[in-house]
Design a protein around this motif. Structure first.
Motif, PDB file in Angstrom:
ATOM      1  N   LEU A  57       0.659  -1.016   0.174  1.00  0.00           N
ATOM      2  CA  LEU A  57      -0.185  -0.385  -0.235  1.00  0.00           C
ATOM      3  C   LEU A  57       0.847   1.536   0.167  1.00  0.00           C
ATOM      4  N   LEU A  58       2.315   1.218   0.608  1.00  0.00           N
ATOM      5  CA  LEU A  58       2.754   1.646   1.056  1.00  0.00           C
ATOM      6  C   LEU A  58       3.619   2.199  -0.745  1.00  0.00           C
ATOM      7  N   ASP A  59       3.877   1.705  -1.295  1.00  0.00           N
ATOM      8  CA  ASP A  59       4.664   1.630  -2.927  1.00  0.00           C
ATOM      9  C   ASP A  59       4.232   2.431  -3.414  1.00  0.00           C
ATOM     10  N   GLU A  60       2.300   1.901  -3.559  1.00  0.00           N
ATOM     11  CA  GLU A  60       1.189   1.719  -4.474  1.00  0.00           C
ATOM     12  C   GLU A  60       1.232   3.791  -4.173  1.00  0.00           C
ATOM     13  N   MET A  61       0.696   4.158  -3.228  1.00  0.00           N
ATOM     14  CA  MET A  61       0.502   5.423  -2.446  1.00  0.00           C
ATOM     15  C   MET A  61       1.960   6.443  -2.951  1.00  0.00           C
ATOM     16  N   GLU A  62       3.198   5.634  -3.348  1.00  0.00           N
ATOM     17  CA  GLU A  62       4.470   6.363  -3.518  1.00  0.00           C
ATOM     18  C   GLU A  62       4.277   6.834  -5.452  1.00  0.00           C
ATOM     19  N   ARG A  63       4.363   5.761  -5.990  1.00  0.00           N
ATOM     20  CA  ARG A  63       3.455   5.856  -7.601  1.00  0.00           C
ATOM     21  C   ARG A  63       3.140   6.130  -8.187  1.00  0.00           C
ATOM     22  N   LEU A  80       1.822   9.575  -5.836  1.00  0.00           N
ATOM     23  CA  LEU A  80       1.805  10.796  -5.504  1.00  0.00           C
ATOM     24  C   LEU A  80       2.700  11.256  -6.524  1.00  0.00           C
ATOM     25  N   TYR A  81       3.803  10.047  -7.017  1.00  0.00           N
ATOM     26  CA  TYR A  81       4.827  10.611  -8.320  1.00  0.00           C
ATOM     27  C   TYR A  81       4.073  10.804  -9.113  1.00  0.00           C
ATOM     28  N   GLN A  82       2.904  10.212  -9.267  1.00  0.00           N
ATOM     29  CA  GLN A  82       2.448  10.178 -11.131  1.00  0.00           C
ATOM     30  C   GLN A  82       0.973  11.165 -11.018  1.00  0.00           C
ATOM     31  N   ASN A  83       0.673  11.980 -10.120  1.00  0.00           N
ATOM     32  CA  ASN A  83      -0.874  12.574  -9.884  1.00  0.00           C
ATOM     33  C   ASN A  83      -0.727  14.161  -9.983  1.00  0.00           C
ATOM     34  N   ASP A  84       0.588  13.842  -8.072  1.00  0.00           N
ATOM     35  CA  ASP A  84       1.392  15.180  -7.964  1.00  0.00           C
ATOM     36  C   ASP A  84       2.264  15.000  -8.232  1.00  0.00           C
ATOM     37  N   ALA A  85       2.634  15.785  -9.101  1.00  0.00           N
ATOM     38  CA  ALA A  85       4.058  15.596  -9.902  1.00  0.00           C
ATOM     39  C   ALA A  85       3.921  17.029  -9.656  1.00  0.00           C
ATOM     40  N   ASP A  86       3.596  17.763  -9.636  1.00  0.00           N
ATOM     41  CA  ASP A  86       4.376  19.705  -9.254  1.00  0.00           C
ATOM     42  C   ASP A  86       4.843  19.666  -7.624  1.00  0.00           C
ATOM     43  N   PHE A  87       4.529  18.602  -7.015  1.00  0.00           N
ATOM     44  CA  PHE A  87       4.689  18.595  -5.320  1.00  0.00           C
ATOM     45  C   PHE A  87       6.253  17.903  -5.102  1.00  0.00           C
ATOM     46  N   VAL A  88       6.162  16.613  -5.976  1.00  0.00           N
ATOM     47  CA  VAL A  88       8.051  16.357  -6.489  1.00  0.00           C
ATOM     48  C   VAL A  88       8.628  17.032  -6.881  1.00  0.00           C
ATOM     49  N   ALA A  89       8.483  17.757  -7.677  1.00  0.00           N
ATOM     50  CA  ALA A  89       9.890  18.411  -8.236  1.00  0.00           C
ATOM     51  C   ALA A  89       9.855  19.531  -7.918  1.00  0.00           C
ATOM     52  N   THR A  90       9.033  19.829  -6.737  1.00  0.00           N
ATOM     53  CA  THR A  90       9.245  21.265  -5.656  1.00  0.00           C
ATOM     54  C   THR A  90      10.639  20.592  -5.250  1.00  0.00           C
ATOM     55  N   VAL A  91      10.270  19.286  -4.571  1.00  0.00           N
ATOM     56  CA  VAL A  91      10.243  18.780  -3.263  1.00  0.00           C
ATOM     57  C   VAL A  91      11.749  18.783  -3.504  1.00  0.00           C
ATOM     58  N   ALA A  92      11.772  17.267  -4.320  1.00  0.00           N
ATOM     59  CA  ALA A  92      13.440  17.132  -5.799  1.00  0.00           C
ATOM     60  C   ALA A  92      14.372  18.252  -5.516  1.00  0.00           C
ATOM     61  N   GLY A  93      13.826  19.416  -6.015  1.00  0.00           N
ATOM     62  CA  GLY A  93      14.917  20.661  -6.760  1.00  0.00           C
ATOM     63  C   GLY A  93      14.793  21.416  -5.011  1.00  0.00           C
ATOM     64  N   ARG A  94      14.936  21.097  -3.747  1.00  0.00           N
ATOM     65  CA  ARG A  94      15.333  21.935  -3.245  1.00  0.00           C
ATOM     66  C   ARG A  94      17.159  20.923  -2.672  1.00  0.00           C
ATOM     67  N   ARG A  95      16.782  20.539  -3.369  1.00  0.00           N
ATOM     68  CA  ARG A  95      18.510  19.325  -2.933  1.00  0.00           C
ATOM     69  C   ARG A  95      19.466  19.802  -3.219  1.00  0.00           C
ATOM     70  N   GLY A  96      19.847  20.944  -3.592  1.00  0.00           N
ATOM     71  CA  GLY A  96      20.941  21.301  -4.142  1.00  0.00           C
ATOM     72  C   GLY A  96      22.014  21.407  -3.422  1.00  0.00           C
ATOM     73  N   LYS A  97      23.032  22.523  -4.158  1.00  0.00           N
ATOM     74  CA  LYS A  97      23.889  22.884  -3.271  1.00  0.00           C
ATOM     75  C   LYS A  97      24.061  24.090  -3.295  1.00  0.00           C
ATOM     76  N   PRO A  98      24.216  24.446  -2.378  1.00  0.00           N
ATOM     77  CA  PRO A  98      23.956  25.628  -1.523  1.00  0.00           C
ATOM     78  C   PRO A  98      25.057  26.795  -2.464  1.00  0.00           C
ATOM     79  N   ASN A  99      24.686  27.996  -2.412  1.00  0.00           N
ATOM     80  CA  ASN A  99      25.547  29.377  -2.980  1.00  0.00           C
ATOM     81  C   ASN A  99      25.963  29.161  -1.881  1.00  0.00           C
TER      82      ASN A  99
END
Length: 128
Positions: free
Chosen positions: A10-16, A18-37
């Motif tokens: 169920l957790l794996d299905e929810m994660e899939r 999330l990636y499919q239906n709420d891509a904007d959120f995933v892109a926002t969260v993934a974008g925060r992991r960058g090198k600091p200035n």
């Protein structure tokens, strides 16, 4: 306590979903992991240190204006350090999930409705 196989599925299905239906959120969260200035970090730290020094100088000289300026410098320095740095245009994702188009919010609500329906069916199955 480890998850049961059903809970893990169920957790794996929810994660899939999330990636499919709420891509904007995933892109926002993934974008925060960058090198600091590091330049902004150093400038902010120096501003904060200068602010502390000005605040202490204001207390020693008993001039409120110097203390207020010091506090302002400290606040500005901390905000600069904690602010996210700009990303290059190449790093900004142009399409939400793996080349897919953005889905409307109705798709997200329907996913939520499906999950609620599944929950209700499980509860009915346990009671009956």
């Amino acid at each position: 306590m480890p998850l049961s196989e059903q809970e893990q599925r169920l957790l794996d299905e929810m994660e899939r979903n999330l990636y499919q239906n709420d891509a904007d959120f995933v892109a926002t969260v993934a974008g925060r992991r960058g090198k600091p200035n590091y330049t902004l970090v150093v400038v902010g730290a120096l501003l904060a240190i200068a602010g502390v020094a000005a605040l202490v100088a204001g207390v020693i000289t008993q001039l409120a204006v110097i203390g207020v300026v010091g506090f302002g410098l400290m606040l500005a320095g901390v905000l600069i350090v904690l602010s996210p740095g700009r990303r290059d245009a190449a790093e900004v994702p142009t399409s939400p999930a793996a080349g897919g188009a953005a889905r409307p919010s109705a798709a997200r609500s329907s996913w939520t409705e499906r999950m609620n329906e599944r929950w209700d069916r499980r509860q009915e199955g346990r009671e009956g």
